[in-house]
Design a protein around this motif. Structure first.
Motif, PDB file in Angstrom:
ATOM      1  N   UNK A  24      41.760  41.025  34.658  1.00  0.00           N
ATOM      2  CA  UNK A  24      41.655  40.018  33.417  1.00  0.00           C
ATOM      3  C   UNK A  24      41.489  38.764  34.184  1.00  0.00           C
ATOM      4  N   UNK A  25      40.685  37.859  33.537  1.00  0.00           N
ATOM      5  CA  UNK A  25      40.385  36.751  33.959  1.00  0.00           C
ATOM      6  C   UNK A  25      41.146  35.531  33.093  1.00  0.00           C
ATOM      7  N   UNK A  26      42.340  35.077  33.423  1.00  0.00           N
ATOM      8  CA  UNK A  26      43.290  34.387  32.481  1.00  0.00           C
ATOM      9  C   UNK A  26      43.238  32.894  32.564  1.00  0.00           C
TER      10      UNK A  26
ATOM     11  N   UNK B  86      50.395  27.789  34.467  1.00  0.00           N
ATOM     12  CA  UNK B  86      49.135  27.799  34.125  1.00  0.00           C
ATOM     13  C   UNK B  86      48.670  27.294  32.554  1.00  0.00           C
ATOM     14  N   UNK B  87      49.416  27.458  31.655  1.00  0.00           N
ATOM     15  CA  UNK B  87      49.252  26.660  30.263  1.00  0.00           C
ATOM     16  C   UNK B  87      50.161  25.481  30.109  1.00  0.00           C
TER      17      UNK B  87
ATOM     18  N   UNK C 147      42.626  31.200  36.380  1.00  0.00           N
ATOM     19  CA  UNK C 147      41.765  30.131  36.620  1.00  0.00           C
ATOM     20  C   UNK C 147      42.387  28.839  35.701  1.00  0.00           C
ATOM     21  N   UNK C 148      42.073  27.693  36.321  1.00  0.00           N
ATOM     22  CA  UNK C 148      42.220  26.717  35.646  1.00  0.00           C
ATOM     23  C   UNK C 148      41.453  25.207  36.272  1.00  0.00           C
ATOM     24  N   UNK C 149      40.686  24.343  35.586  1.00  0.00           N
ATOM     25  CA  UNK C 149      40.180  23.378  36.082  1.00  0.00           C
ATOM     26  C   UNK C 149      38.962  23.800  37.094  1.00  0.00           C
ATOM     27  N   UNK C 150      38.370  24.805  36.746  1.00  0.00           N
ATOM     28  CA  UNK C 150      37.121  25.289  37.311  1.00  0.00           C
ATOM     29  C   UNK C 150      37.552  25.892  38.632  1.00  0.00           C
TER      30      UNK C 150
END
Length: 260
Positions: A34-36, A241-242, A218-221
């Motif tokens: 999963x890419x979350x 993350x969120x 992932x966050x901000x690329x």
């Protein structure tokens, strides 16, 4: 075996924005991942880099992108190893094409058949996929008369025509109601249990089926976390993350975020 995909130091710029920033990632053919991440994290851009819709730019240090252990390959080779289902694709197919034609179009990477020569083997494979996904009763219905969940299953069928090693699904449960979500989850679990690898791109914890064992955050690329599912889906990591305090609850190998 070599990994299905391997990025080292991959960056992508679209307009004046760096949508992927020095990504290093390797995914094996037999993995369920999963890419979350939140909206705008770069998840869909990563998938477009895999499919070569987005190309890397030079960045700090060397950049490599290997597919099945080689950095020289034909993009059409992807068809035999990777099936892709996205919301963009579903939008493209919302027209008067029957479900059967959608699956058959996967053999030609086309939108519809347009006088293509369909062989008996293609017809047989299409029927086999429809039975596998339990959609044969919808075969002759136009896509623009189907529910989102029904149409999504035909797009999955289209992605399976070459028996890919891995199926990539980009935000697959958008617009699905509870009934359609239940059916979709059962379909995805059946595919994973059949031996096809799953790469699931999502911002929802409850999309992560029990067969997925690895989570890439992932966050901000950028990739900000990568590891075994139980180690990644924690209160602390999901809250960070969120950017919202949450409690992660696990129930029968399904994960849910509550308390926000």
């Amino acid at each position: 075996m070599p990994p299905l995909f391997e990025f080292v130091n991959l960056s992508v710029i679209r307009g004046d924005k760096r949508v992927l920033d020095r990504i290093t990632l390797s995914i094996g053919e037999d993995e369920n991942v999963a890419i979350l991440g939140p909206n705008g994290a770069g998840k869909s851009s990563l998938i477009k880099a895999i499919t070569r819709e987005y190309y890397p730019v030079l960045s700090e240090g060397p950049v490599t992108f290997d597919f099945r252990g080689t950095d020289t390959w034909d993009v059409f080779d992807l068809r035999s190893f990777v099936g892709i289902v996205s919301n963009d694709l579903q939008y493209t197919f919302t027209r008067t094409i029957t479900g059967r034609e959608v699956i058959l179009s996967g053999f030609f990477s086309s939108i519809g058949l347009f006088n293509r020569v369909v062989t008996p083997a293609m017809e047989e494979k299409t029927q086999e996929i429809q039975r596998f996904l339990h959609i044969d009763q919808l075969s002759d219905r136009p896509m623009n008369e189907m529910s989102s969940g029904e149409a999504r299953r035909f797009l999955i069928g289209r992605a399976l025509v070459f028996d890919p090693a891995t199926l990539i699904l980009d935000e697959p449960t958008n617009s699905l109601d509870l009934s359609a979500l239940h059916t979709f989850r059962k379909t995805l679990r059946t595919i994973a249990q059949s031996g096809t690898g799953i790469i699931l791109v999502t911002h929802q914890l409850h999309d992560i089926i029990p067969e997925i064992s690895r989570v890439v955050m992932m966050d901000g690329g950028r990739i900000c976390g990568d590891g075994e599912k139980t180690a990644m889906l924690t209160d602390e990591k999901i809250s960070r993350l969120f950017s919202v305090p949450v409690h992660v609850r696990e129930e029968n190998s399904w994960y849910y975020a509550t308390g926000y």
